[in-house]
Scaffold this active site. Sequence first.
Site, PDB file in Angstrom:
ATOM      1  N   ALA A  12      88.130  -3.595  41.243  1.00 52.83           N
ATOM      2  CA  ALA A  12      87.679  -3.438  42.528  1.00 52.83           C
ATOM      3  C   ALA A  12      88.246  -2.296  43.311  1.00 52.83           C
ATOM      4  O   ALA A  12      89.390  -1.616  42.529  1.00 52.83           O
ATOM      5  CB  ALA A  12      88.085  -4.233  43.017  1.00 52.83           C
ATOM      6  N   ALA A  44      97.358  -6.178  54.089  1.00 53.99           N
ATOM      7  CA  ALA A  44      96.634  -6.744  52.844  1.00 53.99           C
ATOM      8  C   ALA A  44      96.248  -5.990  51.711  1.00 53.99           C
ATOM      9  O   ALA A  44      96.814  -6.267  50.991  1.00 53.99           O
ATOM     10  CB  ALA A  44      95.346  -7.485  52.930  1.00 53.99           C
ATOM     11  N   ARG A 160     100.809  -4.579  36.187  1.00 55.99           N
ATOM     12  CA  ARG A 160     101.485  -3.430  36.924  1.00 55.99           C
ATOM     13  C   ARG A 160     102.559  -3.620  37.944  1.00 55.99           C
ATOM     14  O   ARG A 160     102.566  -4.917  38.185  1.00 55.99           O
ATOM     15  CB  ARG A 160     100.022  -2.843  37.662  1.00 55.99           C
ATOM     16  CG  ARG A 160      98.765  -2.570  36.614  1.00 55.99           C
ATOM     17  CD  ARG A 160      97.753  -2.487  37.348  1.00 55.99           C
ATOM     18  NE  ARG A 160      96.120  -2.088  37.252  1.00 55.99           N
ATOM     19  CZ  ARG A 160      95.367  -2.329  37.695  1.00 55.99           C
ATOM     20  NH1 ARG A 160      94.849  -2.989  38.925  1.00 55.99           N
ATOM     21  NH2 ARG A 160      94.028  -2.191  36.535  1.00 55.99           N
TER      22      ARG A 160
END
Length: 269
Positions: A12, A44, A160
């Site tokens: 994304a 967000a 990550r």
Amino acid sequence: MSKVAGVIFDWAGTTVDFGSFAPTSIFVEAFAQAYDFELSLKEARGPMGLGKWDHIRALGDTPAIAERWLAQFGRPMSDEDVDVIYRRFMPLQIAKVGEFADLIPGTLETVAWLRQQEIKIGSCSGYPREVMAELLPAAKARGFVPDSVVATGELSAGGRPGPWMALQNVLNLGIADVGHCLKVDDSAPGIHEGRSAGMWTVGLSLSGNESGMTLADFLAATEADKAFARRAASVNLAAAGAHYIIDTIAQLPEVVLDINARLARGERP
């Protein structure tokens, strides 16, 4: 040979979903459904690039959000709260990720060029496998099929900003030298991932999370608009240590050629 052997893409904001709206909009919806808690789209985006449970936990630890949460509920956000929000997030994300699967312009052309150069194509994502199971066929229908896909949560070592998903791609692709690999990502955790894996890193400033532009915004933007957005979006990517920062995946071939020249001179990431 002293040339790039593999490119590992994020999803994304890098190859699909210009502006990285699928995960951000769903975070807002999940917080609202689970606890009637208001979260802005900008908030967000903050920890984007992390695994989704970790992303929610990081949001709860963000000072401004933590203050509002404490005021609303009289207690800090707990890991149990994170679990509740995550359980709301997952079915929403699985249901809607296919709606955000359009390829970022230049993806097919860049991937075709990489394959002409005999460069292998890996990928990894902050999405778990359940979400990737919906996204992969949607991307395939649009012509994008990487050689390797690693999803968050699949590796016991973690995700990550650690190096493990990127390194698993190296194993999957059979590449002998991480210094001949590129990690391409639109988020700071993804750049940290590539750096900690010993790879060249390429940050994308305008197609992903850092700018939050829609494709329509990008196409309508003047050069002055793009320059302003580029400067703002590049701050976190540069701070994370990106070796290169470009606008979108469409500009990647020129970066590969430059890295090939640097490798030929004996340079390392």
